[in-house]
Design an enzyme around this catalytic site. Structure first.
Site: not given
Length: 329
Positions: A210, A212, A242
């Protein structure tokens, strides 16, 4: 669904403990978990008589004598984090002043764990600061569950036991009769956590990636590993909003995953997290009761397994001066 307790843990004998009688105290953060641990150990909870002054300050008046006893205080630092953390400090201080023989803080969820190191100039290391406060308040020992970063265990200058729920997840996953399972670590930092579950069920591992943005939002998620046509289980420590889990589920489906499940220890579930998980392409979200879940958030896709048996067994082993690490061999 709440995982059921098995039979009560048996003492090897009170004389096996060098610390006197075992006493349990539950704070206000997760009374249901405290009650389950009490039931499992067949040891009554001592009322800490928590009260609030009109201005909101916390007061404690422990009901029974604690002198010379081996006391375990059960208190996750779940939201409201600061309220529950300060409540724990005050209970620990009261026990120290009551001449308890030894005080163990049982913290199923350790707040401020995301700040275990500096990533930018002029930032705090909040996880270390909280560790200092806990020992200053009177904790002689710590029982912790699935820390966000394993390095936090070294922040304490008192004996610390770091428990893992991987066998709880593994046993439940075995009961689902999944096929061609791949365990997915959401990022490199979660590799050890995912590996523990994968080893228990003899499954391969895939890794998420991931990136950011400047404001901390997850921008891009990809998955490295064999997930096409497989039942994928994402193993995570905390679900807060979530958002990351939902995006990872989308990436897994895009890469051909058959089923997507999530196994996460701490269901903090702030804001509309449950709605986000319901709307995500996820078959099931398996969590524990390390923190309380409001009744309105229970139900599909959540399945709740209890960590009370694990914590109860660890408490007995600490009390009787036996190995805790044997739980994971």
């Amino acid at each position: 669904m709440i995982g059921r307790l098995t039979t009560a843990v048996e003492f090897t004998g009170e004389e096996a403990s060098p610390w006197g009688a075992l006493k349990l105290i539950g704070g206000s953060a997760n009374p249901a978990l405290s009650s389950l641990i009490s039931e499992k150990l067949d040891v009554a909870l001592t009322d800490p008589r928590l009260r609030r002054f009109p201005d909101g300050e916390i007061n404690v008046k422990i009901e029974d004598s604690m002198r010379g006893h081996d006391v375990f205080v059960i208190q996750p630092t779940s939201p409201p984090v600061n309220e529950h953390l300060f409540e724990l400090f005050i209970i620990l201080d009261a026990l120290r002043r009551a001449s308890a023989g030894r005080v163990t803080a049982v913290i199923p969820y350790y707040g401020y764990a995301r700040k275990e190191r500096k990533t930018q100039p002029r930032e705090p290391i909040s996880a270390k600061l909280v560790a200092n406060f806990l020992t200053l308040a009177g904790a002689d020992r710590l029982l912790l569950l699935d820390l966000h970063a394993e390095a936090i265990e070294g922040f304490f200058d008192v004996p610390t036991d770091h428990l893992s729920p991987h066998r709880i997840f593994a046993e439940y996953l075995k009961s689902l009769n999944l096929h061609h399972i791949t365990i997915v670590a959401p990022d490199a930092g979660g590799g050890r956590r995912a590996e523990a579950v994968a080893n228990d069920i003899n499954a391969p591992i895939a890794f998420g990636y991931k990136r950011r943005t400047g404001d901390g939002e997850v921008d891009t998620i990809a998955v490295s590993g064999d997930v096409k046509g497989r039942d994928c289980v994402v193993v995570e420590d905390i679900i807060t909003t979530g958002g990351t889990i939902a995006k990872l589920a989308t990436a897994l489906r895009t890469q051909g995953a058959n089923k997507v499940l999530v196994a996460a220890t701490h269901p903090v579930l702030t804001g509309n997290a449950v709605e986000r998980l319901k709307n995500a392409d996820i078959d099931q979200v398996i969590v524990t009761d390390s923190v309380p879940i409001p009744p309105e958030k229970l139900g599909p896709p959540l399945t709740v397994l209890s960590v009370a048996p694990l914590l109860a067994e660890a408490i007995i082993r600490v009390h009787e001066n036996r190995s805790v690490s044997e739980l994971f061999r």
